[in-house]
Design an enzyme around this catalytic site. Structure first.
Site, PDB file in Angstrom:
ATOM      1  N   GLU A 193      33.441  20.360  51.829  1.00 41.18           N
ATOM      2  CA  GLU A 193      34.100  21.567  51.297  1.00 41.18           C
ATOM      3  C   GLU A 193      35.308  21.116  50.504  1.00 41.18           C
ATOM      4  O   GLU A 193      35.572  19.920  50.393  1.00 41.18           O
ATOM      5  CB  GLU A 193      34.495  22.511  52.434  1.00 41.18           C
ATOM      6  CG  GLU A 193      35.467  21.908  53.431  1.00 41.18           C
ATOM      7  CD  GLU A 193      35.897  22.881  54.531  1.00 41.18           C
ATOM      8  OE1 GLU A 193      35.748  24.105  54.368  1.00 41.18           O
ATOM      9  OE2 GLU A 193      36.416  22.391  55.557  1.00 41.18           O
TER      10      GLU A 193
ATOM     11  N   TYR B  33      45.066  30.474  62.215  1.00 41.10           N
ATOM     12  CA  TYR B  33      45.437  31.519  61.273  1.00 41.10           C
ATOM     13  C   TYR B  33      44.213  32.108  60.607  1.00 41.10           C
ATOM     14  O   TYR B  33      43.106  31.598  60.748  1.00 41.10           O
ATOM     15  CB  TYR B  33      46.416  30.974  60.228  1.00 41.10           C
ATOM     16  CG  TYR B  33      45.804  30.081  59.167  1.00 41.10           C
ATOM     17  CD1 TYR B  33      45.380  28.790  59.442  1.00 41.10           C
ATOM     18  CD2 TYR B  33      45.640  30.542  57.859  1.00 41.10           C
ATOM     19  CE1 TYR B  33      44.828  27.978  58.453  1.00 41.10           C
ATOM     20  CE2 TYR B  33      45.098  29.732  56.866  1.00 41.10           C
ATOM     21  CZ  TYR B  33      44.691  28.457  57.179  1.00 41.10           C
ATOM     22  OH  TYR B  33      44.138  27.661  56.204  1.00 41.10           O
TER      23      TYR B  33
ATOM     24  N   ARG C  44      59.960  20.071  74.438  1.00 43.22           N
ATOM     25  CA  ARG C  44      58.873  19.498  73.646  1.00 43.22           C
ATOM     26  C   ARG C  44      58.053  18.577  74.534  1.00 43.22           C
ATOM     27  O   ARG C  44      58.560  17.555  75.011  1.00 43.22           O
ATOM     28  CB  ARG C  44      59.424  18.708  72.448  1.00 43.22           C
ATOM     29  CG  ARG C  44      58.303  18.130  71.602  1.00 43.22           C
ATOM     30  CD  ARG C  44      58.790  17.298  70.433  1.00 43.22           C
ATOM     31  NE  ARG C  44      57.638  16.759  69.706  1.00 43.22           N
ATOM     32  CZ  ARG C  44      56.969  15.667  70.046  1.00 43.22           C
ATOM     33  NH1 ARG C  44      57.341  14.947  71.102  1.00 43.22           N
ATOM     34  NH2 ARG C  44      55.922  15.264  69.341  1.00 43.22           N
TER      35      ARG C  44
ATOM     36  N   HIS D 118      53.708  17.437  74.923  1.00 42.83           N
ATOM     37  CA  HIS D 118      52.340  17.683  74.446  1.00 42.83           C
ATOM     38  C   HIS D 118      51.564  18.572  75.413  1.00 42.83           C
ATOM     39  O   HIS D 118      50.770  19.408  75.009  1.00 42.83           O
ATOM     40  CB  HIS D 118      51.585  16.357  74.274  1.00 42.83           C
ATOM     41  CG  HIS D 118      52.045  15.565  73.087  1.00 42.83           C
ATOM     42  ND1 HIS D 118      53.311  15.048  72.984  1.00 42.83           N
ATOM     43  CD2 HIS D 118      51.406  15.212  71.947  1.00 42.83           C
ATOM     44  CE1 HIS D 118      53.440  14.414  71.831  1.00 42.83           C
ATOM     45  NE2 HIS D 118      52.299  14.504  71.176  1.00 42.83           N
TER      46      HIS D 118
ATOM     47  N   LYS E  33      40.169  27.179  62.270  1.00 44.48           N
ATOM     48  CA  LYS E  33      41.113  27.429  61.168  1.00 44.48           C
ATOM     49  C   LYS E  33      42.527  27.185  61.704  1.00 44.48           C
ATOM     50  O   LYS E  33      43.303  28.106  61.989  1.00 44.48           O
ATOM     51  CB  LYS E  33      40.930  28.858  60.629  1.00 44.48           C
ATOM     52  CG  LYS E  33      41.508  29.035  59.229  1.00 44.48           C
ATOM     53  CD  LYS E  33      40.918  30.252  58.546  1.00 44.48           C
ATOM     54  CE  LYS E  33      41.590  30.597  57.230  1.00 44.48           C
ATOM     55  NZ  LYS E  33      41.538  29.557  56.206  1.00 44.48           N
TER      56      LYS E  33
ATOM     57  N   ARG F  95      36.154  35.181  63.622  1.00 46.97           N
ATOM     58  CA  ARG F  95      36.470  33.760  63.379  1.00 46.97           C
ATOM     59  C   ARG F  95      37.806  33.404  64.024  1.00 46.97           C
ATOM     60  O   ARG F  95      37.960  32.301  64.562  1.00 46.97           O
ATOM     61  CB  ARG F  95      36.505  33.468  61.873  1.00 46.97           C
ATOM     62  CG  ARG F  95      36.725  31.990  61.576  1.00 46.97           C
ATOM     63  CD  ARG F  95      36.584  31.659  60.113  1.00 46.97           C
ATOM     64  NE  ARG F  95      37.634  32.256  59.306  1.00 46.97           N
ATOM     65  CZ  ARG F  95      37.700  32.195  57.984  1.00 46.97           C
ATOM     66  NH1 ARG F  95      36.764  31.550  57.302  1.00 46.97           N
ATOM     67  NH2 ARG F  95      38.683  32.760  57.331  1.00 46.97           N
TER      68      ARG F  95
HETATM   69  N1  PDD Z   1      41.582  28.902  53.087  1.00 46.47           N
HETATM   70  N2  PDD Z   1      37.580  25.842  53.764  1.00 46.47           N
HETATM   71  C1  PDD Z   1      38.892  25.652  53.958  1.00 46.47           C
HETATM   72  C2  PDD Z   1      39.357  24.309  54.416  1.00 46.47           C
HETATM   73  C3  PDD Z   1      39.799  26.702  53.738  1.00 46.47           C
HETATM   74  O1  PDD Z   1      41.114  26.505  53.959  1.00 46.47           O
HETATM   75  C4  PDD Z   1      39.323  27.952  53.268  1.00 46.47           C
HETATM   76  C5  PDD Z   1      40.207  29.113  53.005  1.00 46.47           C
HETATM   77  C6  PDD Z   1      37.931  28.111  53.073  1.00 46.47           C
HETATM   78  C7  PDD Z   1      37.319  29.409  52.616  1.00 46.47           C
HETATM   79  O2  PDD Z   1      37.231  30.335  53.673  1.00 46.47           O
HETATM   80  P1  PDD Z   1      37.319  31.911  53.407  1.00 46.47           P
HETATM   81  O3  PDD Z   1      36.255  32.237  52.433  1.00 46.47           O
HETATM   82  O4  PDD Z   1      37.068  32.529  54.717  1.00 46.47           O
HETATM   83  O5  PDD Z   1      38.700  32.198  52.842  1.00 46.47           O
HETATM   84  C8  PDD Z   1      37.099  27.029  53.339  1.00 46.47           C
HETATM   85  C9  PDD Z   1      42.540  29.972  52.999  1.00 46.47           C
HETATM   86  C10 PDD Z   1      42.316  30.931  51.884  1.00 46.47           C
HETATM   87  C11 PDD Z   1      43.939  29.392  53.047  1.00 46.47           C
HETATM   88  O6  PDD Z   1      44.113  28.433  53.779  1.00 46.47           O
HETATM   89  O7  PDD Z   1      44.842  29.926  52.413  1.00 46.47           O
END
Ligand code: PDD
Length: 291
Positions: free
Chosen positions: A183, A36, A104, A106, A151, A55
């Site tokens: 983070e 996402y 379903r 994997h 992501k 990304r």
């Molecule tokens: N999340 N690290 C993680 C684990 C995140 O989920 C996010 C952002 C960031 C910051 O990335 P960016 O600056 O590109 O938004 C770092 C979004 C906002 C969310 O999951 O809603």
């Protein structure tokens, strides 16, 4: 009843949220098999869209999927989603799952069609940096997997650490792997030490945040000392300032860490300066001068 309910995008169609349905055999639902993006749109102008879409492509590549759309096609969808909405700031969520399988299993079936979804929600405007309250954060062991640069929609670990933070009246959990700070549960991390802005280098253990990159860019452009360097938890505890950054929260100062005051307990001077630069950049987006 709203006569004109906001529309969402699902698999080629724009339709009201309550009519947007996916089959239960969608691999996103069963396996969290998808990726996402969250993209701010200031005055409905998409913030750093090429960076977000690059990304997205990297995330898709990381889970062995081909990009289902090119960047122009995504832009057209997102702009069409935003077009009927009142003037203002929004966050656009978009998600790609591997799609619906016959059963379903994997193992990924051949020839499966991805599920594409997007929606826009209002984005609150944060107060000016000097008036922005700081937050409390706690540090926790990073119990996520080793591909945090993707992501992925599979966010159970992030949800659980965020709940642990809430149990302790903290707004964010800062994740620590082998003694190094990575983070937040949903944010990137910065600290200020001896007047220098420091953030951990990109790796598979953290998301390459688009907000993070812009802050480094702005700091560099305005000659604020900054570097990408691993941050041991012991160093974070001595930091003069700590901030978190994300697309939806922008920049937020952490003023309490594990119950201890950070700096003087208020957002620090370098935070305020950098958040001011960020606010100017946002204004330039609103004016259509940059993206
Ligand atoms: N999340 N690290 C993680 C684990 C995140 O989920 C996010 C952002 C960031 C910051 O990335 P960016 O600056 O590109 O938004 C770092 C979004 C906002 C969310 O999951 O809603």
């Amino acid at each position: 009843m709203n006569d004109n309910p906001p529309q969402v995008y699902l698999n080629g169609q724009f339709l009201p949220l309550e009519r947007a349905c996916i089959p239960v055999l969608d691999r996103g639902f069963l396996f969290g098999d998808g990726v996402y993006e969250v993209i701010p749109a200031y005055r409905k102008r998409l913030f750093r869209l090429p960076h977000h879409l690059q990304r997205l492509d990297n995330s898709l590549h990381g889970i062995r999927m081909q990009p289902p759309l090119n960047h122009d096609e995504w832009r057209a969808i997102l702009e069409r989603l935003l077009a009927p909405l009142p003037d203002g700031d929004y966050s656009v969520y978009l998600q790609v799952t591997r799609g619906v399988a016959a059963e379903r299993n994997h193992t990924v079936p051949q020839g499966i069609t991805p599920t594409l979804f997007a929606m826009a929600s209002p984005l609150p405007v944060p107060p000016p940096a000097e008036q922005r309250p700081g937050i409390a954060a706690i540090t926790l062991d990073d119990l996520r997997w080793k591909l945090c640069n993707i992501k992925a929609i599979t966010l159970l670990a992030n949800v659980l650490v965020r709940e642990q933070a809430r149990d302790q009246d903290a707004a964010e959990a800062i994740l620590v792997r082998d003694g190094l700070v990575m983070e937040g549960a949903a944010s990137n991390l910065f600290m200020v030490t001896d007047g220098t802005i420091v953030t951990p280098p990109k790796s598979r253990y953290l998301l390459p945040g688009i907000t993070r990159d812009l802050i480094l860019e702005l700091a560099g452009r305005h000659r604020l000392p900054c570097r990408e360097e691993e941050i041991p938890l012991t160093k974070l505890r001595q930091a003069d300032e700590i901030w978190i950054t994300s697309s939806t929260k922008e920049m937020v100062a952490v003023t309490r860490l594990d119950g201890e005051t950070v700096g003087n307990g208020r957002p620090g001077p370098i935070f305020c300066r950098t958040a001011g630069l960020f606010a100017d950049y946002k204004e330039a987006i609103r004016a259509g001068e940059v993206d």
